[in-house]
Scaffold this motif. Structure first.
Motif, short mmCIF file in Angstrom:
data_model
loop_
_atom_site.label_atom_id
_atom_site.label_comp_id
_atom_site.label_asym_id
_atom_site.label_seq_id
_atom_site.Cartn_x
_atom_site.Cartn_y
_atom_site.Cartn_z
N ILE A 73 -65.29 81.14 -18.97
CA ILE A 73 -66.20 80.23 -18.59
C ILE A 73 -65.30 78.89 -18.21
N GLU A 74 -64.40 78.57 -19.14
CA GLU A 74 -63.41 77.50 -18.81
C GLU A 74 -62.83 77.80 -17.57
N GLN A 75 -62.38 78.98 -17.31
CA GLN A 75 -61.38 79.11 -15.93
C GLN A 75 -62.52 78.88 -14.69
N PHE A 76 -63.60 79.66 -14.98
CA PHE A 76 -64.63 79.52 -13.80
C PHE A 76 -65.02 78.03 -13.55
N LEU A 77 -65.36 77.25 -14.45
CA LEU A 77 -65.86 75.84 -14.38
C LEU A 77 -64.79 74.99 -13.90
N GLU A 78 -63.44 75.47 -14.08
CA GLU A 78 -62.29 74.56 -13.41
C GLU A 78 -62.17 74.86 -11.89
N GLY A 79 -62.37 76.21 -11.63
CA GLY A 79 -62.61 76.47 -10.19
C GLY A 79 -61.64 76.20 -9.34
N LEU A 80 -60.22 76.25 -9.96
CA LEU A 80 -58.77 75.88 -9.10
C LEU A 80 -58.51 76.94 -8.07
N GLN A 81 -58.78 78.16 -8.41
CA GLN A 81 -58.37 79.62 -7.46
C GLN A 81 -59.84 80.15 -7.11
N ALA A 82 -59.65 80.97 -6.13
CA ALA A 82 -60.54 82.04 -5.89
C ALA A 82 -60.89 82.78 -6.76
N HIS A 83 -62.08 83.15 -7.41
CA HIS A 83 -62.56 83.72 -8.48
C HIS A 83 -63.69 84.46 -8.37
N ARG A 84 -63.93 85.47 -9.36
CA ARG A 84 -65.12 86.32 -9.45
C ARG A 84 -65.68 86.33 -10.89
N PHE A 85 -66.71 85.57 -11.07
CA PHE A 85 -67.38 85.32 -12.41
C PHE A 85 -68.24 86.58 -12.63
N LEU A 86 -68.28 87.08 -13.84
CA LEU A 86 -69.34 87.98 -14.29
C LEU A 86 -69.84 87.82 -15.54
N GLN A 87 -71.21 87.97 -15.68
CA GLN A 87 -71.81 87.62 -16.81
C GLN A 87 -73.20 88.94 -17.17
N SER A 88 -73.51 89.11 -18.23
CA SER A 88 -74.69 90.22 -18.56
C SER A 88 -74.14 91.30 -17.87
N PHE A 89 -73.05 91.81 -17.76
CA PHE A 89 -72.62 93.13 -17.25
C PHE A 89 -73.00 94.24 -18.06
N LYS A 90 -73.45 94.10 -19.27
CA LYS A 90 -73.67 95.01 -20.36
C LYS A 90 -75.00 95.69 -19.63
N THR A 91 -75.89 95.18 -18.85
CA THR A 91 -77.01 95.52 -18.36
C THR A 91 -76.70 96.76 -17.29
N PHE A 92 -75.50 96.86 -16.78
CA PHE A 92 -75.23 97.83 -15.92
C PHE A 92 -74.96 99.21 -16.89
N ALA A 93 -74.58 98.97 -18.04
CA ALA A 93 -74.13 100.36 -18.80
C ALA A 93 -74.86 101.65 -18.47
N ALA A 94 -76.35 101.69 -18.38
CA ALA A 94 -76.81 102.80 -18.39
C ALA A 94 -77.41 103.08 -16.96
N SER A 95 -76.95 102.31 -16.01
CA SER A 95 -77.40 102.39 -14.56
C SER A 95 -76.65 103.40 -13.74
N ALA A 96 -77.28 104.58 -13.35
CA ALA A 96 -76.45 105.45 -12.54
C ALA A 96 -76.30 105.05 -11.15
N SER A 97 -77.10 103.96 -10.75
CA SER A 97 -76.95 103.38 -9.48
C SER A 97 -75.60 102.47 -9.19
N PHE A 98 -75.13 101.98 -10.44
CA PHE A 98 -74.05 101.08 -10.47
C PHE A 98 -72.82 102.04 -10.71
N GLN A 99 -72.03 102.07 -9.56
CA GLN A 99 -70.89 103.05 -9.69
C GLN A 99 -69.52 102.27 -9.97
N GLU A 100 -69.46 100.98 -8.98
CA GLU A 100 -68.40 100.04 -9.28
C GLU A 100 -68.50 99.04 -8.50
N THR A 101 -67.68 98.05 -8.78
CA THR A 101 -67.84 96.83 -8.06
C THR A 101 -66.44 96.58 -7.45
N ARG A 102 -66.00 95.88 -6.26
CA ARG A 102 -64.84 95.52 -5.97
C ARG A 102 -64.29 94.03 -6.21
#
Length: 442
Positions: A73-102
């Motif tokens: 969260i600290e790194q995201f809020l500083e936003g000094l570099q290009a970034h990808r922030f993920l939260q609540s990703f546990k929700t994907f655990a049982a999803s067959a449609s979620f195969q991967e993310t780049r």
């Protein structure tokens, strides 16, 4: 509270939650204590379930770096570099449609995200080593979140991630059973207990019978359980749908290539209301489509704002604003929603009556799931001696009222500790037969 190095890790309990993760140790004295994390001089027991990836120039090339928890969260809020922030990703655990993310140059499956998150946690836990622990007990929902959750798929992904970290023999226990073990330490009499565990993605219920033998040792028998993929995030989604989405283009019109006037498709706004999906829109093609729709919209301003929200990773600020409103409505009849970021400003007065109307279908499904747990246990509501409520959503007045009406105020008790499930899981690991408490495969 101890660092990981202060006591031998005889049993480790891990409560991997949708919003927060807690790890506890239980030693020979029969007590459980939470691992703490040093964040800017503050010892934290709770490790936010979040990841932040960012790109750094290293020599002639680039390197992807990652942080988890409050450091993400600290790194995201500083936003000094290009970034990808993920939260609540546990929700994907049982999803067959979620195969991967780049993420930049790499592809991540769910088990990759979970293993990466756990590695950041272990790095900050100052010596915690899952491979060195005789017993590791991991919590899991009774029913995973999602429209059509595949529990078997979720458990394969869990096992793959924990095997990578040296815990191939980890036991997986229903989260409310862990909470029940924590609560059982306070019991002075035999009791049949309903444990209601409200997380970010799921609401889980377990009925257990606790009794002391002739020697005074507490014995526990699981009687039944049930779960539903509705909890705090679902309530957040209702707020987003009713307050935020209409101001970001929901219901708006655009001119098609055939010169027809059409309504902006709703699926973009379904993503807006789900924190895990919102984080992925930037890399899925949705952002490009939003920008194209905005150019064709009769009123482009709201869709432009939606595009900015995605492109500039403003979802975390929105998440905080929604959470603050929900908390405020737990104590007041009316509260003001306010979200401001970049050129976006959304304000609205929301009453508790409005909010309870929006979540009424969710509360009804939660009530039906409580009935399922009682039926699975073969007991009536009158046979429940105590009801133990845990998790932030248990403080929502409509949820509290549901249990008061069914069981009476005098039978209810609650804990605002995030640590209760992890403590219970660690204590289960100290039991002579911890696998007895492992979740049944479906």
């Amino acid at each position: 509270m101890p660092h990981a190095s202060d006591a031998p890790p005889l049993s480790i309990g891990i409560d991997f939650g949708t919003s927060n993760t807690v790890v506890a140790l239980a030693g020979p004295d029969g007590k459980a204590q939470a691992i703490t994390f040093d964040h800017r001089g503050e010892r934290l027991k709770v490790y936010a379930t979040a990841l932040c990836f960012w790109d750094e120039v290293r020599g002639a090339g680039r390197e992807t770096r990652v942080e988890g928890g409050p450091f993400a969260i600290e790194q995201f809020l500083e936003g000094l570099q290009a970034h990808r922030f993920l939260q609540s990703f546990k929700t994907f655990a049982a999803s067959a449609s979620f195969q991967e993310t780049r993420i930049f140059r790499d592809r991540y499956r769910f088990e990759d995200l979970l293993a990466t998150f756990l590695r950041t946690l272990l790095r900050h836990a100052e010596g915690l080593d899952l491979a060195a622990a005789p017993r590791v007990v991991v919590g899991r929902p009774v029913r995973f979140a999602g429209t059509h959750p595949d529990d078997a798929l979720a458990m394969r992904r869990y096992r793959t991630a924990f095997e990578r970290l040296g815990a191939p023999g980890a036991a997986y226990v229903y989260e409310p059973v862990g909470a029940a073990f924590f609560y059982a330490n306070t019991l002075r009499h035999d009791a049949t207990v309903l444990v209601a565990d409200f997380g970010g993605g799921t609401s889980d219920f377990s009925v257990m019978r606790f009794a002391r033998d002739a020697g005074g040792e507490l014995r526990a028998e699981p009687l039944g359980q049930a779960g539903v993929g509705i909890a705090g995030d679902a309530f957040d989604a209702r707020i987003v749908d009713k307050v935020v989405a209409p101001r970001l283009g929901k219901g708006g019109l655009y001119r098609s290539m055939g010169d027809k006037i059409l309504t902006v498709p709703n699926h973009y706004f379904a993503n807006l209301a789900r924190w895990n999906h919102l984080a992925l829109m930037k890399g899925s093609g949705d952002l490009k489509e939003l920008r194209e729709l905005a150019r064709a919209a009769l009123d482009p301003g709201p869709l432009d704002a939606f595009g900015d929200l995605v492109e500039y990773d403003l979802g975390f600020g929105l998440y905080r604003a929604v959470s603050e409103l929900k908390l405020a409505l737990s104590g007041r009849d009316e509260a003001r929603f306010r979200f401001q970021a970049a050129d976006i400003l959304i304000e609205a007065a929301v009453t508790r009556e409005d909010f309870e109307g929006w979540i009424a279908p969710d509360v009804a499904r939660i009530a039906a799931t409580v009935d399922e747990a009682l039926a699975d246990a073969g007991v009536e509501a009158a046979a429940i001696d105590r009801v133990f409520l845990t998790g932030g959503t248990s403080f929502v007045p409509a949820i509290r009222r549901l249990f008061v009406e069914r069981f009476g105020e005098s039978r209810l008790t609650s804990a605002d500790q995030f640590e209760s499930i992890a403590y219970g899981l660690a204590l289960i690991g100290r039991a002579p037969d911890p696998l007895r408490w492992a979740a049944r495969e479906r």
